[in-house]
Design a protein around this motif. Structure first.
Motif, PDB file in Angstrom:
ATOM      1  N   LYS A  43     -78.979  23.054  51.852  1.00 20.18           N
ATOM      2  CA  LYS A  43     -79.975  21.971  51.800  1.00 20.18           C
ATOM      3  C   LYS A  43     -80.947  22.180  50.639  1.00 20.18           C
ATOM      4  O   LYS A  43     -81.254  21.252  49.896  1.00 20.18           O
ATOM      5  N   GLN A  44     -81.435  23.410  50.498  1.00 22.01           N
ATOM      6  CA  GLN A  44     -82.386  23.692  49.416  1.00 22.01           C
ATOM      7  C   GLN A  44     -81.724  23.578  48.048  1.00 22.01           C
ATOM      8  O   GLN A  44     -82.341  23.109  47.091  1.00 22.01           O
ATOM      9  N   LEU A  45     -80.460  24.015  47.947  1.00 24.31           N
ATOM     10  CA  LEU A  45     -79.741  23.903  46.677  1.00 24.31           C
ATOM     11  C   LEU A  45     -79.528  22.440  46.290  1.00 24.31           C
ATOM     12  O   LEU A  45     -79.728  22.069  45.125  1.00 24.31           O
ATOM     13  N   SER A  46     -79.177  21.610  47.246  1.00 26.49           N
ATOM     14  CA  SER A  46     -78.986  20.191  46.919  1.00 26.49           C
ATOM     15  C   SER A  46     -80.309  19.531  46.539  1.00 26.49           C
ATOM     16  O   SER A  46     -80.356  18.705  45.617  1.00 26.49           O
TER      17      SER A  46
ATOM     18  N   SER B  55     -89.796  23.809  37.181  1.00 22.47           N
ATOM     19  CA  SER B  55     -91.173  24.051  36.755  1.00 22.47           C
ATOM     20  C   SER B  55     -91.987  24.708  37.871  1.00 22.47           C
ATOM     21  O   SER B  55     -92.780  25.622  37.612  1.00 22.47           O
ATOM     22  N   THR B  56     -91.778  24.299  39.104  1.00 23.18           N
ATOM     23  CA  THR B  56     -92.444  24.959  40.226  1.00 23.18           C
ATOM     24  C   THR B  56     -91.949  26.390  40.372  1.00 23.18           C
ATOM     25  O   THR B  56     -92.733  27.305  40.649  1.00 23.18           O
ATOM     26  N   GLY B  57     -90.668  26.587  40.172  1.00 27.38           N
ATOM     27  CA  GLY B  57     -90.092  27.928  40.250  1.00 27.38           C
ATOM     28  C   GLY B  57     -90.660  28.860  39.198  1.00 27.38           C
ATOM     29  O   GLY B  57     -90.902  30.046  39.474  1.00 27.38           O
ATOM     30  N   ILE B  58     -90.877  28.363  37.996  1.00 27.12           N
ATOM     31  CA  ILE B  58     -91.467  29.191  36.936  1.00 27.12           C
ATOM     32  C   ILE B  58     -92.869  29.626  37.341  1.00 27.12           C
ATOM     33  O   ILE B  58     -93.242  30.794  37.162  1.00 27.12           O
TER      34      ILE B  58
ATOM     35  N   PHE C 262     -85.042  34.770  35.283  1.00 29.43           N
ATOM     36  CA  PHE C 262     -85.168  33.413  35.822  1.00 29.43           C
ATOM     37  C   PHE C 262     -85.735  32.464  34.769  1.00 29.43           C
ATOM     38  O   PHE C 262     -85.206  31.367  34.566  1.00 29.43           O
ATOM     39  N   ASN C 263     -86.804  32.877  34.094  1.00 24.06           N
ATOM     40  CA  ASN C 263     -87.402  32.021  33.063  1.00 24.06           C
ATOM     41  C   ASN C 263     -86.397  31.702  31.965  1.00 24.06           C
ATOM     42  O   ASN C 263     -86.321  30.560  31.495  1.00 24.06           O
ATOM     43  N   ALA C 264     -85.625  32.681  31.555  1.00 20.95           N
ATOM     44  CA  ALA C 264     -84.622  32.464  30.503  1.00 20.95           C
ATOM     45  C   ALA C 264     -83.507  31.543  30.984  1.00 20.95           C
ATOM     46  O   ALA C 264     -83.008  30.714  30.210  1.00 20.95           O
ATOM     47  N   SER C 265     -83.127  31.641  32.255  1.00 17.07           N
ATOM     48  CA  SER C 265     -82.071  30.762  32.763  1.00 17.07           C
ATOM     49  C   SER C 265     -82.539  29.310  32.806  1.00 17.07           C
ATOM     50  O   SER C 265     -81.749  28.391  32.585  1.00 17.07           O
TER      51      SER C 265
ATOM     52  N   LEU D 141     -83.869  32.178  40.957  1.00 21.22           N
ATOM     53  CA  LEU D 141     -85.194  32.013  41.554  1.00 21.22           C
ATOM     54  C   LEU D 141     -85.299  32.790  42.866  1.00 21.22           C
ATOM     55  O   LEU D 141     -86.288  33.487  43.107  1.00 21.22           O
ATOM     56  N   ILE D 142     -84.275  32.695  43.691  1.00 20.47           N
ATOM     57  CA  ILE D 142     -84.284  33.415  44.969  1.00 20.47           C
ATOM     58  C   ILE D 142     -84.356  34.923  44.724  1.00 20.47           C
ATOM     59  O   ILE D 142     -85.148  35.630  45.366  1.00 20.47           O
ATOM     60  N   ILE D 143     -83.559  35.427  43.797  1.00 23.10           N
ATOM     61  CA  ILE D 143     -83.568  36.863  43.492  1.00 23.10           C
ATOM     62  C   ILE D 143     -84.931  37.287  42.959  1.00 23.10           C
ATOM     63  O   ILE D 143     -85.476  38.320  43.351  1.00 23.10           O
TER      64      ILE D 143
END
Length: 93
Positions: free
Chosen positions: A6-9, A20-23, A60-63, A77-79
């Protein structure tokens, strides 16, 4: 559907908002972890911890900047969140 799917979709559907929120989240948690690690000293063990936190957060930022597939970015992001949270908990206790 499980929580991960669900979160991935959701992340894939609104990729730019999630990225942007993940960063922001990854960088803030990484900064907190780095601060706590350095508050415990400047020895070899602390520098290894600090290096690991920095590498994972920058991965994560580079990805995101490389515009990789949304599943890879989401997993990164999860890692990043798990590693930063783990080192925060280790250094608080």
């Amino acid at each position: 559907m499980n929580i991960y799917q669900k979160q991935l979709s959701e992340f894939s559907r609104d990729y730019y908002a999630g990225a942007s929120t993940g960063i922001l989240v990854s960088s803030c948690l990484g900064a907190i972890a780095a601060m706590l690690i350095l508050m415990n000293g400047h020895g070899v063990a602390e520098m290894i911890q600090l290096g690991l936190v920095v590498v994972v957060c920058m991965w994560f930022n580079a990805s995101v900047l490389a515009q990789l597939k949304s599943k890879f970015v989401f997993n990164s992001l999860i890692i990043s969140i798990l590693v930063s949270t783990t080192f925060i908990l280790i250094n608080i206790l």
